[in-house]
Design an enzyme around this catalytic site. Structure first.
Site, PDB file in Angstrom:
ATOM      1  N   LYS A 145       0.838  -1.204   0.000  1.00  0.00           N
ATOM      2  CA  LYS A 145       0.000   0.000   0.000  1.00  0.00           C
ATOM      3  C   LYS A 145       0.877   1.259   0.000  1.00  0.00           C
ATOM      4  CE  LYS A 145      -3.659  -0.076   2.706  1.00  0.00           C
ATOM      5  NZ  LYS A 145      -5.026   0.135   2.250  1.00  0.00           N
ATOM      6  N   ARG A 174      -3.556   2.857   8.549  1.00  0.00           N
ATOM      7  CA  ARG A 174      -3.823   1.555   7.919  1.00  0.00           C
ATOM      8  C   ARG A 174      -2.571   0.715   7.854  1.00  0.00           C
ATOM      9  NH1 ARG A 174      -8.419   2.264   3.954  1.00  0.00           N
ATOM     10  NH2 ARG A 174      -8.785   4.482   3.913  1.00  0.00           N
ATOM     11  N   GLY A 209      -8.053  -7.599   3.698  1.00  0.00           N
ATOM     12  CA  GLY A 209      -8.939  -7.697   4.854  1.00  0.00           C
ATOM     13  C   GLY A 209      -8.317  -8.349   6.072  1.00  0.00           C
ATOM     14  N   MET A 216      -5.743  -7.250   7.911  1.00  0.00           N
ATOM     15  CA  MET A 216      -5.153  -6.431   8.964  1.00  0.00           C
ATOM     16  C   MET A 216      -6.046  -5.234   9.231  1.00  0.00           C
ATOM     17  SD  MET A 216      -1.540  -7.527   8.972  1.00  0.00           S
ATOM     18  CE  MET A 216      -0.624  -6.315   8.160  1.00  0.00           C
ATOM     19  N   TYR A 276      14.268 -32.612 -17.123  1.00  0.00           N
ATOM     20  CA  TYR A 276      12.805 -32.648 -17.164  1.00  0.00           C
ATOM     21  C   TYR A 276      12.223 -32.882 -15.772  1.00  0.00           C
ATOM     22  CZ  TYR A 276      13.003 -37.730 -16.701  1.00  0.00           C
ATOM     23  OH  TYR A 276      13.228 -38.990 -16.234  1.00  0.00           O
TER      24      TYR A 276
END
Ligand code: PEP
Ligand code: MG
Length: 903
Positions: free
Chosen positions: A28, A97, A106, A108, A877
């Site tokens: 954020k 925040r 959602g 914290m 592989y």
């Protein structure tokens, strides 16, 4: 000690940080800084770093130098906003925040409207009476959030008071409450606060600020954040950053709003602007499902009204789109959408607030999306010239590819069934299960082996573990951006959200006139938003269209080969259809369990001597040969690795009396003989007993029969024109001499078969599994005898870590919870331990034989993290279950692209 600053400012068109600083500023904070630098309107503020959080976790105190930095940055915001924090006449308010480096939606905590107190509220109302409603609304929200987040006193009783108030006033929504109602709520909230916390609501804004910062730091360690990190394998983070940002008010008046949007559809990937907003609302209101959110664009709003039988008159009055309601702000938002997409070159998830008609951005991040959306967006962005195919490959999460293979309702079943009702198609896929109404029941029932569908009014982070355990999720409330929808999409779990017609009551719900009780079976269609009673047939989609295109890019980009573990011709055909480039492991013993074969095999095990065994093996030979022919045909000329018999023999004989009696009867031998052989075969530690190459050394005739069957099958199918490439693999070798002994026998058998066929040729290889630690450490010697290695990381993990494959479940779960092991080492390779054994073996093996072919056939071969690691150490592989093949192709391509781009 780090040389980083503690606090990073963003505002006045310039930020201290940028989007590359996620680790320090959280997602954020880093993206807020980036938006500021891009000239996008963001309320000014500052980010306290994750390093400070890490320090806080140790001392439980905010360091003194951080306090000084906070004060300094508050002053910078004050100067920019022309308001003063704590000033009675001209107050500045903050939001506080959390925001970690990995998105944890959602998970914290957030505190809004911080800085309000009685004196500020009273003065504000006196100064601007027209704003009283908004001021009281903000204060009551602040008290609730502070009580809940900072004081951990819960928010339910506060909400209960609002419900009671709304009932008393006969109104439906918070926004219908009058100023006097909100004032009354503030007064009762202050009393409730005192009752719940034993303290008066703090009046000093600075005390509020520091307490909120501490609470966010504390939230990093709360159980729901812990669960989220565990379920999403989020490790290695310092903590959460704290974003302190000046408040803008979506609840200021009727020209104010708050909303969330995606720059394209996160569900289908379609290139239209999808968003929801609420007038006169704040922060969490949109996702909390308190009111039905409105569409931001007019076109979608009209469509929504039509689908919900809402007249145009009512829509325009009660649910106007943002485009109609605040056209200037909407236009600006559209421009920001474009600007952000061009800048980030990805689907963006944004949060915004309109304060009195003016737009502010509160968050942006790369949006989570369904796999369908991920593929479509990747392809369209390549077509739009925004990204190239390498970047497109990095946009596809290999774990999500798995979701593509998830089931949908069989079209014929859907055509004949009548849905009970409809909600939002929140997360695609389909699910059948028994209804449960809470997360605990979802967990318990699924642990007991039941398939469940969790039905909730709405979900919250507390429901996470239950959602994880459930097949699907159904909620009565919440839009496409609700918690249930966002989380289910992330989990790739089918979800129908916001089914408003559902009437939930204790232990049951009513929908479309039908009562569904706990334990009743329902079917969800998350792609259409439909709910059915009973179990409908599900089917899994074919890989086509968008996926085929992206897979094609992946095939071109990857270096690792991708093979499948397939034991039968049917499995091999499936694997081939999924794009497998060969069979990396055929466990021949699995062939013995089909039909009558097991009887013949038991006859061999029960034989008294070599002659008896040879007699039974002669019967097995044509059966095996036929199996191998089927495998070779199904793989159409691709290499097929066939492992000679591996498990301990006691796995093939029955332990129950009645089955032993039956066997004795069938073979015409006394029961006592069967029983004494079963007793002889019993081992105290079978995983370390008579298995693998030890069987081939004790009973060479068994391996000889298998080798003969392989070669004869190869000759047979070769005659049909296919280039057959068998790779004969000897299991559980620990020492070179074990391999040379078994290899010599195999070579003699091969020579005999070829001679008998008149000197025909078969393009075969002889190699070994590396699954015993000793083999890994002496791989240079073993490579002298082997043409290829295939890592059996299941056994290598078992023997390397000392964890029984069959018994480790319970303590490994605890190990995960305690962080003793970050991940289950049987699912994702323990890279520093077992991975090191693999690395050493590759290095030593290639030292002896530079062209040694090296693969993996343990379960880890389908795990994207492990694939990335194996790419790095130069395997040729990976081999995994047929359904994982597409996942492995994408993971292998991502590893190659990351290497190329130096990521
Ligand atoms: C292994 O041990 O990783 C392996 C592939 O063999 P199995 O699982 O059959 O023991
Ligand atoms: Mg093994």
């Amino acid at each position: 000690m780090s040389s980083h600053m503690n606090v990073y400012y963003f505002g006045s068109g310039k930020a201290d940080g940028d989007r590359t600083m996620k680790h320090l500023l959280g997602g954020k904070g880093a993206n807020l800084a980036e938006m500021v630098n891009m000239g996008i309107p963001v309320p000014p503020g500052f980010t306290i770093t994750t390093e400070v959080c890490a320090k806080y976790q140790k001392t439980q105190a905010i360091p003194a130098d951080v306090i000084e930095d906070v004060k300094h940055n508050v002053a910078r915001v004050e100067a920019e906003m022309h308001h003063k924090f704590g000033d009675v006449q001209n107050p500045l308010l903050f939001s506080v925040r959390s925001g970690a480096a990995a998105s944890m939606p959602g998970m914290m905590d957030t505190v809004l409207n911080l800085g309000l107190n009685h004196a500020i509220v009273d003065a504000w109302v006196a100064r601007q009476p027209e704003q009283s409603r908004f001021v009281y609304d903000s204060y009551r929200r602040f008290i609730t959030m502070y009580a809940d987040i900072v004081m951990q006193a819960g928010r339910e009783e506060f909400e209960e008071e609002i419900t009671v108030m709304k009932k008393a006033r006969g109104t439906k929504f918070d926004s219908d409450l009058q100023t006097s109602d909100l004032k009354e709520l503030v007064e009762s909230f202050l009393k409730l606060y005192k009752k719940k916390t034993g303290e008066d609501f703090p009046q000093d804004p600075w005390e509020q600020l520091y307490a909120a910062i501490r609470a966010v730091f504390r939230s990093w360690g709360n159980p729901r954040a812990d669960v989220y990190r565990r379920l999403n394998n989020i490790t290695g983070l310092l903590g959460t950053a704290v974003n302190v940002q000046s408040m803008v008010f979506g609840n200021q008046n009727d020209r104010s709003a708050t909303g969330v949007a995606f720059s394209r559809s996160p569900s289908t990937g379609a290139n239209y602007f999808y968003g929801e907003y609420l007038v006169n609302a704040q922060g969490e209101d949109v996702v909390a499902g308190i009111r039905t959110p409105q569409q931001i664009g007019k076109e979608l709003s009209l469509k929504w009204a039509q689908e919900n039988n809402i007249t145009e008159e009512e829509r325009a009055l009660r649910y106007p789109s943002m485009e109609e309601f605040v056209p200037d702000a909407y236009k600006q938002l559209c421009d920001i959408r474009t600007k952000l997409e061009l800048h980030y070159k990805d689907l963006m998830d944004i949060e915004f607030t309109v304060e009195d008609g003016r737009l502010w951005m509160l968050q942006c991040r790369v949006g989570k999306r369904t796999i369908h959306a991920a593929l479509r967006i990747a392809i369209e962005m390549v077509e739009e010239g925004l990204i190239n195919t390498d970047e497109a490959i990095l946009r596809v999460d290999p774990e999500q590819v798995d979701h593509l293979l998830h089931p949908s309702i069989e079209p014929t079943a859907a055509a004949h069934a009548h849905p009970l009702g409809k909600g939002l198609a929140a997360s695609p896929g389909a699910a059948v299960g028994q209804v449960v109404f809470d997360a605990d029941a979802a967990l318990k029932w699924s642990e007991a082996g039941k398939k469940v569908i969790m039905v909730r009014l709405e979900t919250s982070p507390e429901d996470l573990a239950g959602m994880h355990a459930a097949q699907g999720i159904l909620t009565a409330r919440g839009g496409m951006t609700s918690h249930a929808a966002v989380v289910a999409r992330g989990m790739g779990k089918c979800c129908v959200s916001g089914c408003g017609e559902i009437h939930l009551s204790a232990g049951q719900f009513e929908l479309g006139g039908t009562i569904i009780k706990e334990g009743d079976v329902i079917t969800l269609d998350g792609s259409k938003g439909l709910i059915y009673a009973g179990a409908l047939a599900l089917h899994t989609a074919k890989l086509e269209g968008d996926f085929e295109k992206v897979l094609q890019w992946c095939r071109q980009a990857k270096r690792l080969g991708v093979r499948a573990n397939a034991d039968t011709p049917a499995d091999a055909a499936k694997a081939h259809a999924f794009g497998a480039e060969g069979v990396g492991l055929c466990r021949t013993e699995h062939m013995f369990f089909e039909g009558k074969r097991i009887e013949v095999f038991r006859e061999m095990i029960l034989a008294d001597d070599f002659a008896g065994r040879e007699k039974a093996l002669a019967k097995l030979l044509p059966i095996q040969r036929e199996d191998f022919e089927g495998l070779f045909r199904a793989m159409k000329g691709a290499p097929v690795t066939i492992r000679l018999l591996d498990p301990p023999l006691h796995e093939f004989v029955p332990n129950e009396l009645h089955a032993q009696e039956e066997l004795a009867k069938k073979l015409g031998i006394p029961l006592a003989k069967v029983q004494s052989r079963v007793t002889e075969l019993h081992e105290l530690n079978p995983m370390l007993g008579l298995r693998g190459c030890r069987l081939g050394i004790m009973y060479p005739e068994v391996y000889n029969m298998q080798v003969r069957a392989i070669m004869e099958a190869a000759l047979m199918v070769g005659k049909e024109g296919l280039h057959v490439r068998p790779e004969i693999m000897i299991p559980l070798v620990g020492k070179r001499s074990e391999l040379s002994f078994t290899k010599k026998n195999a070579e003699d058998t091969i020579a005999a078969v070829l001679k008998k066929a008149g000197g025909a040729k078969v393009d075969y290889m002889l190699g070994t599994m590396i699954e015993v630690p000793r083999a890994a450490l002496t791989a240079d010697q073993i490579a002298e005898e082997a043409e290829f290695f295939s890592f059996g990381t299941n056994d290598l993990t078992q023997m390397g870590c000392g964890f029984s494959r069959d018994d480790a479940g319970p303590f490994l779960r605890l190990y995960g919870e305690l962080g003793i092991y970050d991940r289950d080492p049987f699912q994702s390779l323990d890279q520093e331990g077992i991975g090191e054994l693999v690395r050493i073996a590759v290095q030593k093996g290639r030292k002896t034989k530079p062209n040694l072919k090296v693969g993996i056939c343990g379960e880890h071969g389908g795990d994207p993290r492990t694939i990335h690691f194996l790419h790095g150490i130069g395997l040729d592989y990976v081999s995994c279950s047929p359904y994982r093949v597409p996942v492995a192709i994408v993971a292998a391509a991502r590893a190659a692209v990351k290497e190329k781009l130096g990521k």
